[in-house]
Design an enzyme around this catalytic site. Structure first.
Site, PDB file in Angstrom:
ATOM      1  N   LYS A  12      -2.590   6.649   6.673  1.00 46.79           N
ATOM      2  CA  LYS A  12      -2.947   6.709   5.243  1.00 46.79           C
ATOM      3  C   LYS A  12      -4.445   6.485   5.081  1.00 46.79           C
ATOM      4  O   LYS A  12      -5.098   5.890   5.951  1.00 46.79           O
ATOM      5  CB  LYS A  12      -2.178   5.679   4.420  1.00 46.79           C
ATOM      6  CG  LYS A  12      -2.402   4.191   4.814  1.00 46.79           C
ATOM      7  CD  LYS A  12      -3.612   3.521   4.212  1.00 46.79           C
ATOM      8  CE  LYS A  12      -3.841   2.121   4.789  1.00 46.79           C
ATOM      9  NZ  LYS A  12      -5.173   1.610   4.707  1.00 46.79           N
ATOM     10  N   ASP A 137       1.885  -3.256   3.711  1.00 50.13           N
ATOM     11  CA  ASP A 137       1.694  -1.802   3.603  1.00 50.13           C
ATOM     12  C   ASP A 137       2.934  -1.006   4.013  1.00 50.13           C
ATOM     13  O   ASP A 137       2.983   0.209   3.801  1.00 50.13           O
ATOM     14  CB  ASP A 137       0.530  -1.348   4.505  1.00 50.13           C
ATOM     15  CG  ASP A 137      -0.823  -1.544   3.830  1.00 50.13           C
ATOM     16  OD1 ASP A 137      -0.851  -1.858   2.620  1.00 50.13           O
ATOM     17  OD2 ASP A 137      -1.849  -1.377   4.513  1.00 50.13           O
TER      18      ASP A 137
END
Ligand code: ATP
Length: 311
Positions: A12, A137
């Site tokens: 990401k 996350d």
């Protein structure tokens, strides 16, 4: 019969990263527009009669219990209350300690793969709860794509996919500890004036207007990491000089990302950077709308194609 799944776990970037406050538990409340990108790890997951085994041949990434994939598998096993085991082999394509969320993505991908292999039947919501315990996350990577993350990153609002963007990612030879960067942020906070505007960024991106979007891509940790590791600033200057529409640090760094609007541009910039023999690793990627892709080999799914990870 041992069953096997192959899973590609995607990295990401944070198109925005705003730090709101420090919490009593030491974590920070953030707001971030998170985006999955095509750079990925490949993970082989097999059922075993007992025990969890994690191997990873990448230097600097631990195997066994210290790997986040182990933590994920162990948590899932406990939540499901089962006796089965797993063998997990990780081939890293995402640089580690780079701000790209590689460990968290591996953990989320392993949760998805083992939920299938162990017939856990957990829903996405149940996953989200479990994932949160593995790491802040990890919930993002369960679905991936484009999302607005809040809290410590675990409160997610899934967003419509943005039009494709292309990235040149440049990583210096060292990694950084996220904890170290947040600690430094605390001591520098009063000097950090710039904040992202998440709404304005998204409005411009959905209009496919990268020029208007660029000023709203702000990472409040950028100056912090650059003050500790001046190479980050050097890389940012080089990428700006190459004509990237925006240059942004990924997460807590040290990877720096040049954002461009076309495939041709991304390849052209990479070619030019390679000519200068910088002591940095250079990757290219594009936006993708998933956190991981699962290939079920027991059902005849074909072996992954390296091309899947390329822009
Ligand atoms: P963060 O999510 O903390 O911002 P990051 O994206 O910068 O992390 P990761 O690649 O996730 O970095 O690695 C952070 C640390 O986690 C590494 O130093 C590594 O030792 C450890 N680690 C544990 N499991 C993994 C994994 N599967 N892949 C990469 N690193 C892992």
């Amino acid at each position: 019969m041992k069953r096997e799944i192959l899973v590609q776990a995607y990295a990401k970037i944070n198109l925005t990263l705003e730090i709101l406050s420090k919490r009593e538990d030491g974590y920070h409340n953030i707001v971030s527009v998170m985006q999955s990108i095509s750079l990925c790890d490949r993970i082989r997951v097999k059922t075993e009669p007992d025990g969890i085994f994690v191997e990873c041949s990448c230097p600097g990434v631990p195997g066994g219990r210290d790997n986040l994939a182990y933590k994920a598998a162990d948590r899932l096993k406990k939540v499901l209350g089962i006796k089965k085991g797993a063998w997990i082999s990780i081939e890293k394509g995402i640089p580690s300690a780079a701000g790209l969320g590689g460990g968290s993505s591996d953990a989320a991908a392993v949760l998805r793969a083992l939920n299938l292999l162990w017939k856990g039947g957990l829903s996405e919501e149940e996953f989200a709860d479990l994932a949160k315990d593995v790491g802040a996350d990890v919930p993002f990577f369960i679905r991936g794509g484009t999302a607005l993350a809040q809290g410590i990153g675990e409160k997610l609002k899934k967003l419509s996919p943005i039009p494709t963007l292309w990235f040149v990612l440049v990583k210096p030879s060292f990694g950084v500890s996220t904890k170290e960067i947040y600690e430094k942020f605390d001591s520098m906070e009063k000097d950090i004036k710039i904040r992202p505007s998440h709404g304005q960024l998204l409005t411009a991106l959905y209009r496919n207007d990268l020029i208007s979007a660029a000023p709203h891509m702000v990472n409040m940790l950028e100056g912090v990491t650059a003050s500790l590791y001046p190479q980050v600033k050097d890389i940012m200057e080089v990428l700006s000089g190459e004509g990237c529409r925006k240059v942004l640090m990924c997460g807590s760094g040290p990877t720096v990302c040049g954002v461009v609007s076309s495939r041709e541009e991304v390849f052209r910039i990479r070619q030019r950077l390679l000519k200068f023999n910088y002591p940095w690793k250079i990757y290219i990627a594009r936006t993708v709308n998933y956190g991981s892709i699962i290939i079920n080999r027991s059902k005849g799914g074909k072996i992954w194609e390296r091309e899947d990870c390329r822009p």
